[in-house]
Design a protein around this motif. Structure first.
Motif, PDB file in Angstrom:
ATOM      1  N   ASP A   7     -10.601-128.103   6.684  1.00 20.41           N
ATOM      2  CA  ASP A   7     -10.650-128.968   7.868  1.00 20.41           C
ATOM      3  C   ASP A   7     -12.098-129.335   8.195  1.00 20.41           C
ATOM      4  OD1 ASP A   7      -7.886-128.752   8.068  1.00 20.41           O
ATOM      5  OD2 ASP A   7      -7.965-127.230   9.656  1.00 20.41           O
ATOM      6  N   GLY A   8     -12.982-128.349   8.083  1.00 20.73           N
ATOM      7  CA  GLY A   8     -14.402-128.604   8.349  1.00 20.73           C
ATOM      8  C   GLY A   8     -14.993-129.581   7.351  1.00 20.73           C
ATOM      9  N   VAL A   9     -14.643-129.419   6.067  1.00 20.28           N
ATOM     10  CA  VAL A   9     -15.136-130.346   5.043  1.00 20.28           C
ATOM     11  C   VAL A   9     -14.687-131.762   5.361  1.00 20.28           C
ATOM     12  CG1 VAL A   9     -14.944-131.029   2.622  1.00 20.28           C
ATOM     13  CG2 VAL A   9     -15.330-128.643   3.195  1.00 20.28           C
ATOM     14  N   MET A  10     -13.425-131.929   5.687  1.00 17.72           N
ATOM     15  CA  MET A  10     -12.904-133.272   5.978  1.00 17.72           C
ATOM     16  C   MET A  10     -13.606-133.885   7.183  1.00 17.72           C
ATOM     17  SD  MET A  10     -11.006-133.785   3.489  1.00 17.72           S
ATOM     18  CE  MET A  10     -10.384-135.370   3.945  1.00 17.72           C
ATOM     19  N   ASP A  11     -13.826-133.098   8.229  1.00 15.23           N
ATOM     20  CA  ASP A  11     -14.531-133.620   9.404  1.00 15.23           C
ATOM     21  C   ASP A  11     -15.988-133.937   9.073  1.00 15.23           C
ATOM     22  OD1 ASP A  11     -12.222-133.416  10.893  1.00 15.23           O
ATOM     23  OD2 ASP A  11     -12.809-131.541  11.886  1.00 15.23           O
ATOM     24  N   GLY A  12     -16.618-133.100   8.268  1.00  9.50           N
ATOM     25  CA  GLY A  12     -18.003-133.343   7.865  1.00  9.50           C
ATOM     26  C   GLY A  12     -18.147-134.599   7.021  1.00  9.50           C
ATOM     27  N   LEU A  13     -17.156-134.856   6.172  1.00 11.28           N
ATOM     28  CA  LEU A  13     -17.194-136.061   5.337  1.00 11.28           C
ATOM     29  C   LEU A  13     -17.141-137.333   6.174  1.00 11.28           C
ATOM     30  CD1 LEU A  13     -14.863-135.029   2.402  1.00 11.28           C
ATOM     31  CD2 LEU A  13     -17.318-135.465   2.275  1.00 11.28           C
ATOM     32  N   LYS A  14     -16.510-137.254   7.341  1.00 12.48           N
ATOM     33  CA  LYS A  14     -16.369-138.421   8.219  1.00 12.48           C
ATOM     34  C   LYS A  14     -17.564-138.612   9.149  1.00 12.48           C
ATOM     35  CE  LYS A  14     -11.700-137.121   8.743  1.00 12.48           C
ATOM     36  NZ  LYS A  14     -10.691-136.759   9.714  1.00 12.48           N
TER      37      LYS A  14
END
Length: 75
Positions: A7-14
């Protein structure tokens, strides 16, 4: 089943800019590690410089109280 790191990776990618610690400190360590890795990967793609992104990830990990080595493994 929850996956805080993912979840953190996905939010960081955005993210266009890193969130301040006050906005993500309520999340667990795995989420914050994932967020920094996702953000740094996004930065590396945007600027075309993996070393600059890794350096930024190192600085952010220190500010966020995370282990630099664990973030460095991502690179």
């Amino acid at each position: 089943m929850a996956n805080p790191f993912g979840d953190g990776v996905m939010d960081g990618l955005k993210a266009q800019t890193p969130q301040p610690l006050s906005e993500i400190q309520h999340h667990g360590l795995e989420y914050r590690r994932g967020y920094l890795c996702g953000y740094a990967y996004n930065l590396a793609e945007a600027v075309g410089d993996r070393q600059k992104a890794a350096f930024e990830a190192g600085l952010l990990s220190l500010r966020h109280g995370l282990e630099r080595d664990r973030i460095a493994e991502f690179f």
